[in-house]
Design a protein around this motif. Structure first.
Motif, PDB file in Angstrom:
ATOM      1  N   THR A 148      -7.673  -0.319  -6.768  1.00  0.00           N
ATOM      2  CA  THR A 148      -6.491  -0.549  -7.515  1.00  0.00           C
ATOM      3  C   THR A 148      -5.880   0.818  -8.080  1.00  0.00           C
ATOM      4  O   THR A 148      -6.418   1.657  -8.352  1.00  0.00           O
ATOM      5  CB  THR A 148      -6.537  -1.533  -8.839  1.00  0.00           C
ATOM      6  OG1 THR A 148      -5.392  -1.565  -9.587  1.00  0.00           O
ATOM      7  CG2 THR A 148      -7.812  -1.097  -9.639  1.00  0.00           C
ATOM      8  N   PRO A 149      -4.284   1.171  -7.984  1.00  0.00           N
ATOM      9  CA  PRO A 149      -3.825   2.275  -8.577  1.00  0.00           C
ATOM     10  C   PRO A 149      -4.353   2.612 -10.112  1.00  0.00           C
ATOM     11  O   PRO A 149      -3.995   3.682 -10.509  1.00  0.00           O
ATOM     12  CB  PRO A 149      -2.431   2.100  -8.404  1.00  0.00           C
ATOM     13  CG  PRO A 149      -2.319   1.013  -7.248  1.00  0.00           C
ATOM     14  CD  PRO A 149      -3.311   0.062  -7.230  1.00  0.00           C
ATOM     15  N   ALA A 150      -4.746   1.558 -10.915  1.00  0.00           N
ATOM     16  CA  ALA A 150      -4.899   1.554 -12.139  1.00  0.00           C
ATOM     17  C   ALA A 150      -6.364   2.428 -12.192  1.00  0.00           C
ATOM     18  O   ALA A 150      -6.486   3.184 -13.228  1.00  0.00           O
ATOM     19  CB  ALA A 150      -5.101   0.433 -12.893  1.00  0.00           C
ATOM     20  N   ILE A 151      -7.147   2.513 -11.066  1.00  0.00           N
ATOM     21  CA  ILE A 151      -8.235   3.552 -11.242  1.00  0.00           C
ATOM     22  C   ILE A 151      -7.937   5.038 -10.970  1.00  0.00           C
ATOM     23  O   ILE A 151      -7.258   5.267 -10.092  1.00  0.00           O
ATOM     24  CB  ILE A 151      -9.251   3.038  -9.896  1.00  0.00           C
ATOM     25  CG1 ILE A 151      -9.677   1.593 -10.429  1.00  0.00           C
ATOM     26  CG2 ILE A 151     -10.259   4.103  -9.827  1.00  0.00           C
ATOM     27  CD1 ILE A 151     -10.705   1.572 -11.498  1.00  0.00           C
ATOM     28  N   ARG A 193      -4.904  -2.507  -2.386  1.00  0.00           N
ATOM     29  CA  ARG A 193      -4.587  -3.912  -1.998  1.00  0.00           C
ATOM     30  C   ARG A 193      -3.534  -4.490  -1.241  1.00  0.00           C
ATOM     31  O   ARG A 193      -3.571  -5.148  -0.364  1.00  0.00           O
ATOM     32  CB  ARG A 193      -4.541  -4.527  -3.786  1.00  0.00           C
ATOM     33  CG  ARG A 193      -4.308  -6.052  -3.394  1.00  0.00           C
ATOM     34  CD  ARG A 193      -4.233  -6.677  -5.087  1.00  0.00           C
ATOM     35  NE  ARG A 193      -3.217  -8.219  -4.681  1.00  0.00           N
ATOM     36  CZ  ARG A 193      -2.125  -8.331  -4.845  1.00  0.00           C
ATOM     37  NH1 ARG A 193      -1.209  -7.483  -4.687  1.00  0.00           N
ATOM     38  NH2 ARG A 193      -1.822  -9.641  -4.816  1.00  0.00           N
ATOM     39  N   ALA A 194      -2.402  -3.825  -1.708  1.00  0.00           N
ATOM     40  CA  ALA A 194      -1.165  -3.779  -0.545  1.00  0.00           C
ATOM     41  C   ALA A 194      -1.211  -3.576   0.624  1.00  0.00           C
ATOM     42  O   ALA A 194      -0.683  -4.300   1.497  1.00  0.00           O
ATOM     43  CB  ALA A 194       0.089  -3.197  -1.360  1.00  0.00           C
ATOM     44  N   GLN A 195      -1.993  -2.602   1.078  1.00  0.00           N
ATOM     45  CA  GLN A 195      -2.414  -2.109   2.492  1.00  0.00           C
ATOM     46  C   GLN A 195      -3.265  -3.376   3.089  1.00  0.00           C
ATOM     47  O   GLN A 195      -2.940  -3.596   4.521  1.00  0.00           O
ATOM     48  CB  GLN A 195      -3.217  -1.128   2.443  1.00  0.00           C
ATOM     49  CG  GLN A 195      -2.156   0.395   2.288  1.00  0.00           C
ATOM     50  CD  GLN A 195      -2.885   1.658   2.099  1.00  0.00           C
ATOM     51  OE1 GLN A 195      -3.575   1.801   1.027  1.00  0.00           O
ATOM     52  NE2 GLN A 195      -3.227   2.311   3.230  1.00  0.00           N
ATOM     53  N   VAL A 196      -4.047  -3.950   2.279  1.00  0.00           N
ATOM     54  CA  VAL A 196      -5.122  -4.750   3.087  1.00  0.00           C
ATOM     55  C   VAL A 196      -4.266  -6.193   3.175  1.00  0.00           C
ATOM     56  O   VAL A 196      -4.262  -6.802   4.642  1.00  0.00           O
ATOM     57  CB  VAL A 196      -6.166  -5.297   2.060  1.00  0.00           C
ATOM     58  CG1 VAL A 196      -6.966  -6.363   2.514  1.00  0.00           C
ATOM     59  CG2 VAL A 196      -6.918  -4.051   1.709  1.00  0.00           C
TER      60      VAL A 196
END
Length: 459
Positions: A78-81, A101-104
């Protein structure tokens, strides 16, 4: 990495609502699924019960052996990491395939027929409605949702045979540009996330680019009169919708005795006497978009009726906790001015003769800075407004940006008060409410169970 090559999946930031849905997909496929999250939660405990291996300490040594093969392990983050996270550095240094996530989800839209729902607001409810209709129909579907469906107690639906996947297409960080929809609904394009996009024009351009990604043979179902230009590929059909006009719309709307019924008008077939399982006025429009998508993919009139009648809603989206002649109490996730305005209008339509009080927790300093006048205008449609301090989420404070910006711009005739979040429960104990709504995307919702108890004790 192709889906067929993956044997294990590791999540850096496993406990998010969106990440957990993908984790469940891979668990159902029989893969080894593991991950890290900073804090245990009800959701992470549930994932562990379902077979996911989760640890809560940033420690490379805790990564399971099954997730240490770069050729067969997919890493999702997640970009939050932060990029300095030691486990993320380990995967980068050892040449793992690392995807957002969006790529998956984008990969899944290349291997399934992606039914995607985009928009500043309305996408969680509308996508969950459509997923429920499709799942109960002869078509079935997989679904990755942005909220917990009350029908299923989860944000994820899996089918062993359906080629359809319903996906909430998130515009934050331009995530929806990874998707390749078969069909898409766009519910709204009111500017948001200006900390990412910078300008309204850039935000609208992002949606225009998204429409280019819809695959030939598919369709775009767009809310009528949105302030954006679509640009679809040749072979993509374009339809519009709204509550009262467009290719898809409602007629003969009946709101009475706590029920809402209407006729669904479409270019394919008019479906009479559609009853909303969650009878809220805004769900007329949400339902039109959901039924349009389902109908274009082959759901029958009776399947549309049955799906809408049995739809139970989404946690924190017009989530009624108490509903009787003396007290009404609900929680709603609305955190953008247009969402708040729709909440106010829907509640006024349902409870025209009752006093409606809102406790609102603003979400993000940047959003408050950019839209404080719009927030004040929207909140002024309630009878009484209680404001708490801003929920910062990922942001640092901005000098001069507080809830008082909204408070000072509320209409003069509105009853209003500012209180600390920590004082909310005492405030609720001290008052008797007619209709009360807790509003916002922050952590005020954590108080909802206790507020429910307090109000019930007064009955």
């Amino acid at each position: 990495m192709e889906l067929k090559d993956i044997k294990s999946v590791y999540f850096v930031g496993a406990g998010g609502i969106g990440m957990s849905a993908i984790a469940r997909y891979f668990l159902h496929k029989g893969l080894v699924v593991a991950g890290y999250d900073k804090t245990p939660s009800e959701l992470t405990h549930q994932l562990e019960k379902e077979g996911m291996l989760i640890h809560y300490e940033e420690n490379v040594n805790l990564i399971p052996e099954e997730c240490r093969q770069p050729t067969t392990t997919l890493v999702v983050y997640t970009p939050a990491i932060p990029s300095t996270h030691t486990e993320l550095i380990y995967f980068h240094d050892n040449n793992f395939t690392i995807e957002k996530r969006a790529q998956v989800l984008g990969t899944l839209t290349r291997t399934h027929k992606g039914l995607c729902f985009a928009g500043t607001h309305g996408k969680t409810t509308t996508s969950t409605m459509c997923a429920h209709i499709m799942h109960k129909s002869h078509l079935d579907c997989n679904a990755f949702l942005g909220g917990i469906s009350k029908n299923y107690g989860t944000n994820y639906i899996l089918s062993d045979h359906s080629d359809y996947v319903v996906i909430e297409a998130d515009e934050f960080d331009r995530s929806f540009h990874w998707l390749r929809p078969w069909m898409s609904v766009i519910t709204s394009t009111d500017p948001d996330h200006l900390d990412i996009y910078g300008t309204k024009e850039a935000y609208l351009e992002s949606f225009r680019h998204y429409t280019e990604l819809i695959q030939p043979g598919g369709a775009l179902i767009i809310h009528k009169n949105l302030e954006m230009k679509q640009h679809v590929q040749e072979g993509v059909k374009v339809y519009d919708y709204s509550r009262e006009e467009g290719d898809f719309h409602a007629e003969n709307i009946r709101i009475e005795k706590g029920t809402i019924t209407f006729d669904f008008v479409s270019p394919i077939e008019t479906v009479k006497d559609v009853e909303l399982g969650q009878p809220i006025p805004i769900n007329i429009e949400n339902g039109i978009a959901a039924m349009a998508m389902a109908q274009l993919n082959g759901c029958t009139a009776e399947e549309l009726r049955e799906g809408m009648r049995t739809y139970g809603g989404v946690d924190r989206r017009f989530d009624f906790k108490i509903k009787n002649d003396r007290h009404v109490f609900l929680s709603d996730y609305g955190h953008h001015p247009k969402e708040i305005l729709q909440s106010a209008k829907s509640l006024k339509e349902l409870y025209a003769d009752r006093k409606i009080t809102v406790i609102f927790q603003p979400h993000l300093y940047t959003r408050t800075r950019d839209f404080y006048k719009d927030f004040a205008d929207a909140l002024s449609h309630f009878d009484e407004v209680i404001l708490t301090e801003i929920y910062p989420a990922r942001e640092q404070p901005i000098e001069g940006v507080t809830s008082k910006l909204i408070y000072d711009n509320l209409r003069p005739n509105i009853a209003k008060q500012m209180i600390k979040k920590d004082d909310v429960l005492d405030f609720v104990r001290s008052r008797d409410f007619d209709v009360l709504v807790v509003l916002g995307a922050g952590n005020l919702d954590n108080y909802v169970p206790e507020i429910t108890k307090i109000i019930k004790a007064k009955e």
